[in-house]
Design a protein around this motif. Structure first.
Motif, mmCIF file in Angstrom:
data_model
loop_
_atom_site.group_PDB
_atom_site.id
_atom_site.type_symbol
_atom_site.label_atom_id
_atom_site.label_comp_id
_atom_site.label_asym_id
_atom_site.label_seq_id
_atom_site.Cartn_x
_atom_site.Cartn_y
_atom_site.Cartn_z
ATOM 1 N N LEU A 156 0.828 -1.199 0.000
ATOM 2 C CA LEU A 156 0.000 0.000 0.000
ATOM 3 C C LEU A 156 0.868 1.256 0.000
ATOM 4 C CD1 LEU A 156 -2.711 -0.987 2.645
ATOM 5 C CD2 LEU A 156 -2.605 -1.547 0.214
ATOM 6 N N GLN A 157 0.567 2.154 -0.920
ATOM 7 C CA GLN A 157 1.257 3.442 -0.988
ATOM 8 C C GLN A 157 0.211 4.532 -1.146
ATOM 9 O OE1 GLN A 157 4.301 2.334 -4.187
ATOM 10 N NE2 GLN A 157 5.461 3.587 -2.742
ATOM 11 N N VAL A 158 0.268 5.533 -0.293
ATOM 12 C CA VAL A 158 -0.669 6.650 -0.380
ATOM 13 C C VAL A 158 0.122 7.960 -0.360
ATOM 14 C CG1 VAL A 158 -2.575 5.380 0.710
ATOM 15 C CG2 VAL A 158 -1.038 6.726 2.130
ATOM 16 N N PRO A 159 -0.465 9.040 -0.864
ATOM 17 C CA PRO A 159 0.226 10.334 -0.824
ATOM 18 C C PRO A 159 0.490 10.797 0.613
ATOM 19 C CG PRO A 159 -1.682 10.415 -2.296
ATOM 20 C CD PRO A 159 -1.745 9.106 -1.557
ATOM 21 N N ARG A 160 1.498 11.626 0.772
ATOM 22 C CA ARG A 160 1.908 12.113 2.088
ATOM 23 C C ARG A 160 0.753 12.768 2.841
ATOM 24 N NH1 ARG A 160 4.245 16.619 4.821
ATOM 25 N NH2 ARG A 160 5.823 15.889 6.310
ATOM 26 N N ARG A 161 -0.018 13.608 2.168
ATOM 27 C CA ARG A 161 -1.129 14.300 2.834
ATOM 28 C C ARG A 161 -2.137 13.307 3.410
ATOM 29 N NH1 ARG A 161 -4.885 13.630 -0.914
ATOM 30 N NH2 ARG A 161 -4.369 13.856 -3.097
ATOM 31 N N VAL A 162 -2.315 12.173 2.740
ATOM 32 C CA VAL A 162 -3.271 11.159 3.202
ATOM 33 C C VAL A 162 -2.741 10.462 4.446
ATOM 34 C CG1 VAL A 162 -4.430 8.985 2.610
ATOM 35 C CG2 VAL A 162 -4.273 10.823 0.909
ATOM 36 N N TYR A 163 -1.487 10.008 4.414
ATOM 37 C CA TYR A 163 -1.000 9.285 5.597
ATOM 38 C C TYR A 163 -0.836 10.192 6.797
ATOM 39 C CZ TYR A 163 4.079 10.138 4.466
ATOM 40 O OH TYR A 163 5.321 10.663 4.181
ATOM 41 N N ILE A 164 -0.478 11.455 6.597
ATOM 42 C CA ILE A 164 -0.384 12.375 7.738
ATOM 43 C C ILE A 164 -1.767 12.605 8.342
ATOM 44 C CG2 ILE A 164 0.078 14.767 8.417
ATOM 45 C CD1 ILE A 164 2.544 14.667 6.612
ATOM 46 N N TYR A 165 -2.756 12.831 7.492
ATOM 47 C CA TYR A 165 -4.125 13.016 7.970
ATOM 48 C C TYR A 165 -4.567 11.799 8.794
ATOM 49 C CZ TYR A 165 -9.211 13.014 7.882
ATOM 50 O OH TYR A 165 -10.531 12.941 8.238
ATOM 51 N N ARG A 166 -4.319 10.612 8.287
ATOM 52 C CA ARG A 166 -4.743 9.389 8.971
ATOM 53 C C ARG A 166 -3.996 9.176 10.284
ATOM 54 N NH1 ARG A 166 -4.942 5.319 3.765
ATOM 55 N NH2 ARG A 166 -6.923 6.043 2.904
ATOM 56 N N ILE A 167 -2.709 9.478 10.313
ATOM 57 C CA ILE A 167 -1.919 9.337 11.543
ATOM 58 C C ILE A 167 -2.449 10.280 12.619
ATOM 59 C CG2 ILE A 167 0.359 9.776 12.569
ATOM 60 C CD1 ILE A 167 1.572 8.741 9.888
ATOM 61 N N VAL A 168 -2.696 11.529 12.252
ATOM 62 C CA VAL A 168 -3.197 12.515 13.219
ATOM 63 C C VAL A 168 -4.609 12.146 13.670
ATOM 64 C CG1 VAL A 168 -3.853 14.942 13.543
ATOM 65 C CG2 VAL A 168 -1.705 14.378 12.392
ATOM 66 N N LYS A 169 -5.461 11.736 12.750
ATOM 67 C CA LYS A 169 -6.836 11.332 13.073
ATOM 68 C C LYS A 169 -6.832 10.164 14.061
ATOM 69 C CE LYS A 169 -10.931 9.467 10.777
ATOM 70 N NZ LYS A 169 -11.470 9.053 9.486
#
Length: 153
Positions: free
Chosen positions: A88-101
């Motif tokens: 799985l590879q996602v854009p940086r903005r997506v993984y940061i959003y998910r980590i913070v959420k």
């Protein structure tokens, strides 16, 4: 069916593993449970490598499994044994959003999780950036030999 899901933090590994586990009735194993001693008094205490390896070997003996995690250096047998590997590879903005959420949900008690702090959150985001830039290259090299069973999402 033996499925291995690998990707960076916040890529959706656990979500995909849970969905597949429910759909196919296959037990899902999170490699974080093997790597980290979640019974320790503080966050970030690693489990003994021998104990971790024993647990992993027990899991691999099962006829079916779904294993997910960021780890690859001590998981080579998982890749060899898997029928299907999802990278799985996602854009940086997506993984940061998910980590913070995820962090916020855990702090609010809406989700079970580790004893994280703001400091560990910042460290995790920095770690995730390095993982995507460096480790993902090494993972792709390792998975090249299994290209017939790898799906990059």
């Amino acid at each position: 069916m033996k499925i291995h899901i690998i990707g960076g933090s916040g890529s959706g590994k656990t979500y995909l593993a849970d969905k597949l586990s429910k759909e196919y009735g296959i037990t899902h194993y999170d490699l974080d449970e093997l790597q980290w001693d979640n019974k320790a008094d503080s966050y970030g205490v690693k489990r003994n490598a021998e104990e971790r390896q024993e647990i992993l070997e027990d899991i691999l003996e099962n006829e079916q499994w779904i294993i997910e995690g960021v780890y690859y250096k001590w998981c080579k047998q998982c890749f060899a044994d898997a029928d299907k590997i999802y990278l799985l590879q996602v854009p940086r903005r997506v993984y940061i959003y998910r980590i913070v959420k995820r962090f916020l949900k855990r702090k609010l008690g809406l989700e079970k999780g580790k004893k994280e702090t703001i400091r560990s959150l910042i460290h995790l985001i920095k770690w995730a950036d390095i993982y995507e830039k460096n480790d993902m290259i090494e993972i792709k090299k390792i998975l090249e030999r299994y290209k017939d069973k790898v799906m990059i999402i």
